[in-house]
Design a protein around this motif. Structure first.
Motif, short mmCIF file in Angstrom:
data_model
loop_
_atom_site.label_atom_id
_atom_site.label_comp_id
_atom_site.label_asym_id
_atom_site.label_seq_id
_atom_site.Cartn_x
_atom_site.Cartn_y
_atom_site.Cartn_z
N ARG A 100 58.99 76.75 11.02
CA ARG A 100 60.38 76.46 10.60
C ARG A 100 60.32 75.89 9.19
O ARG A 100 59.73 74.83 8.97
CB ARG A 100 61.03 75.43 11.52
N PHE B 39 68.93 76.17 13.37
CA PHE B 39 68.59 77.29 12.49
C PHE B 39 68.75 78.65 13.17
O PHE B 39 68.16 79.63 12.74
CB PHE B 39 67.17 77.16 11.93
N SER B 40 69.55 78.72 14.26
CA SER B 40 69.81 80.01 14.89
C SER B 40 71.31 80.18 15.07
O SER B 40 72.07 79.21 15.03
CB SER B 40 69.12 80.11 16.25
N SER C 69 59.59 82.74 3.88
CA SER C 69 60.31 83.15 5.09
C SER C 69 61.07 81.93 5.58
O SER C 69 60.54 81.10 6.30
CB SER C 69 59.29 83.63 6.13
N ASP D 170 64.16 79.33 7.09
CA ASP D 170 65.09 79.14 8.19
C ASP D 170 66.36 78.44 7.75
O ASP D 170 67.37 78.49 8.45
CB ASP D 170 64.41 78.33 9.30
N THR D 171 66.31 77.75 6.62
CA THR D 171 67.52 77.11 6.15
C THR D 171 67.43 76.83 4.64
O THR D 171 66.33 76.64 4.11
CB THR D 171 67.82 75.81 6.90
N ARG E 37 72.19 84.56 8.82
CA ARG E 37 71.83 84.05 10.14
C ARG E 37 72.74 82.91 10.57
O ARG E 37 73.36 82.97 11.63
CB ARG E 37 70.37 83.58 10.16
N THR E 38 72.82 81.86 9.75
CA THR E 38 73.65 80.72 10.15
C THR E 38 74.71 80.37 9.10
O THR E 38 75.47 79.44 9.31
CB THR E 38 72.78 79.46 10.38
N LEU F 210 62.18 70.81 10.83
CA LEU F 210 61.47 71.74 9.96
C LEU F 210 59.99 71.36 9.92
O LEU F 210 59.64 70.18 9.96
CB LEU F 210 62.04 71.69 8.54
#
Lengths: 247, 262
Positions: B146, A115-116, B172, B174-175, A202-203, B192
């Motif tokens: 996450r 995730f980065s 918020s 992350d994916t 981001r990714t 996650l």
């Protein structure tokens, strides 16, 4: 001719589906710009990392005889054969938060690769570097060793020989390896979405943006695909003329 | 944990090369008795959240109809619809929301009325042991966790965003995963800390994923419509499959996997 048609037809299909009137509006959308930026940064970074790590690897494989060399060569070229999704899952098991290396890495540095953008670069490098290693190793094999021997007999140290004789002689292969690995990284999908996930800005690279856009807005998907085709063609055609002039 | 994964790649390659499959034999010898003489392949495009339930439906249907080969093509409802729109030779479309089926119907791709055959609701899914200490929907605003959802445009993604909006939570993330199974895998692996999936997905993961209930006044019900497609290569097979899904036997299989009856 049939061979050419196989490559040209999908391109024609893409052009036929392109919403030309909505093109400017779709192109200026945030999704396209973000994905282009993530793709540019991660693919160039992956190509550079491939160069830095791949050239020494290629040199060792070509010039140093050691037991197990065939096995090492096999491991290095494995990502050429492996489905990228498998590569991405393997990267998760190794470098994920609960992975072999990933868990100690997070404990020590706080760095979490999935995730980065770093994760995207790792995934891209994983699938792209074999192209550079194979190309450069082939060039090193084909090289006439007498030039290096002559330089050494005239008193040049090994590092000087490498820098002044070996690398300049294989420069065209270095560049073509670099371009091939960049191109592979630019089009990478499976390992990236499996290992690094998908988040706009981001990714989310261009291929990921195409895949997600297909779900809800085909016009956007077509436009992003078109951007990918254009960027790739520009780079490949420009570098081809510069480095491998047609005979 | 999930043997369906490799099967999906096989199924996709079947979709890609099934263009040459002929359905002519299906149109011969119509005995009139429903289900008596159906043969050949039935290609069923089904939402990813139906993966486990439809594997069992497939086995039961094939046992009842020897000579029939049900092939499942599983994925996000939107990309399944795109494949159909682009001419994939699909017989039955089982989507995780009405929107994709309605769009397909507007494009003239659906034959007859779509029927709702199952319902589902959402749960907050966390890895076994809940390492992130997630207590509910509020956690989705925590940038130190996450967090993942399905992408927008995928039913589970749209429904999850509706639930978060009702709870007043700005996520918020992350994916954004392309389908619910991809999201579940990343939760299962502990990559996650939390995601929002269907209740049935949490159930299918066994003990490796824990589900936290979403308050009933915030939760949404997903309705699953099924339809025979207008260009189905095997229309009689498709009809029989849809009738089976709507039968008591079909519904009892679905309810075993946590789907609600509709």
């Amino acid at each position: 001719m049939a061979g050419l048609a196989l490559f040209a037809l999908p391109l024609a299909g893409l052009l036929a589906r392109t919403p030309w009137t909505r093109l400017p509006a779709l192109l200026s959308g945030e999704v396209v710009g973000d994905a282009l930026r993530v793709s540019a940064v991660s693919s160039v970074a992956a190509a550079v990392v491939s160069l830095v790590l791949g050239v020494p690897l290629a040199w060792i494989l070509a010039r140093v005889a050691f037991p197990g060399r065939a096995l090492v060569r096999g491991i290095v070229t494995l990502p050429l054969v492996l489905p990228p999704v498998v590569g991405g899952a393997a990267l998760l098991f190794a470098l994920g938060r609960r992975g072999l290396v990933g868990a100690p890495l997070e404990a020590a540095t706080g760095l979490v690769l999935p995730f980065s953008l770093w994760g995207v670069i790792v995934a891209n490098t994983f699938v792209a570097m074999p192209f550079l290693v194979v190309t450069v190793e082939g060039a090193l094999h084909a090289q006439d060793r007498r030039y290096e021997d002559a330089a050494a007999s005239l008193g040049a140290r090994r590092w000087t020989v490498l820098r002044r004789v070996t690398l300049p002689m294989i420069a065209p292969s270095l560049v073509s390896g670099l371009v091939l690995s960049w191109a592979r990284a630019f089009g990478e999908f499976g390992a990236t979405i499996t290992f690094a996930g998908n988040l706009q800005g981001r990714t989310q690279t261009l291929p990921l943006a195409v895949f997600v856009a297909l779900e809800r807005d085909r016009d956007t998907a077509v436009v992003i695909s078109l951007v990918m085709v254009l960027v790739s063609l520009l780079v490949l055609v420009a570098l081809r003329n510069r480095w491998w002039r047609a005979p | 944990m999930r043997p369906q994964r490799p099967a999906r790649a096989v199924v996709l390659s079947v979709v890609l090369c099934a263009c040459g499959v002929q359905s002519a034999p299906d149109n011969l010898a119509d005995s009139g008795a429903p289900g008596a003489s159906i043969t050949g392949m039935i290609l069923v495009s089904a939402a990813a959240s139906l993966t486990d339930a439809f594997a069992e439906v497939e086995a039961a249907f094939e046992a009842a109809h020897p000579g029939v080969d049900v092939v499942l093509n599983l994925g996000g409802s939107g990309s399944l619809r795109t494949q159909i729109l682009e001419g994939a030779p699909v017989d039955v479309f089982a989507s995780a929301d009405m929107a994709d089926t309605e769009k397909a119907a507007r494009d003239g791709l659906v034959s007859g009325e779509p029927r709702i055959f199952a319902g589902n609701s959402l749960q907050v899914a966390v890895p076994k042991g809940n390492p992130g200490g997630v207590e509910g929907l509020e956690a989705f605003a925590d940038p130190s966790l996450r967090l993942g959802l399905c992408a927008q445009g995928v039913p589970c993604g749209d429904l999850a965003r509706t639930v978060l909006a009702r709870a007043g939570v700005v996520p918020s993330l992350d994916t954004e995963e392309p389908d619910v199974r991809a999201l579940l895998t990343k939760i299962e692996l502990g990559e996650l800390d939390a995601g929002i999936t269907y209740l049935t997905d949490v159930a299918s993961a066994g003990g490796s994923v824990w589900g936290l209930d979403i308050p009933a006044d915030l939760n949404v019900m997903a309705a699953y419509p099924i339809a025979v497609l207008a260009h189905a290569p095997n229309p009689r097979g498709a009809d029989a499959f849809v009738r089976f899904i709507l039968s008591d036997e079909g519904r009892s299989i679905l309810s075993r996997f946590g789907f609600t009856r509709s």
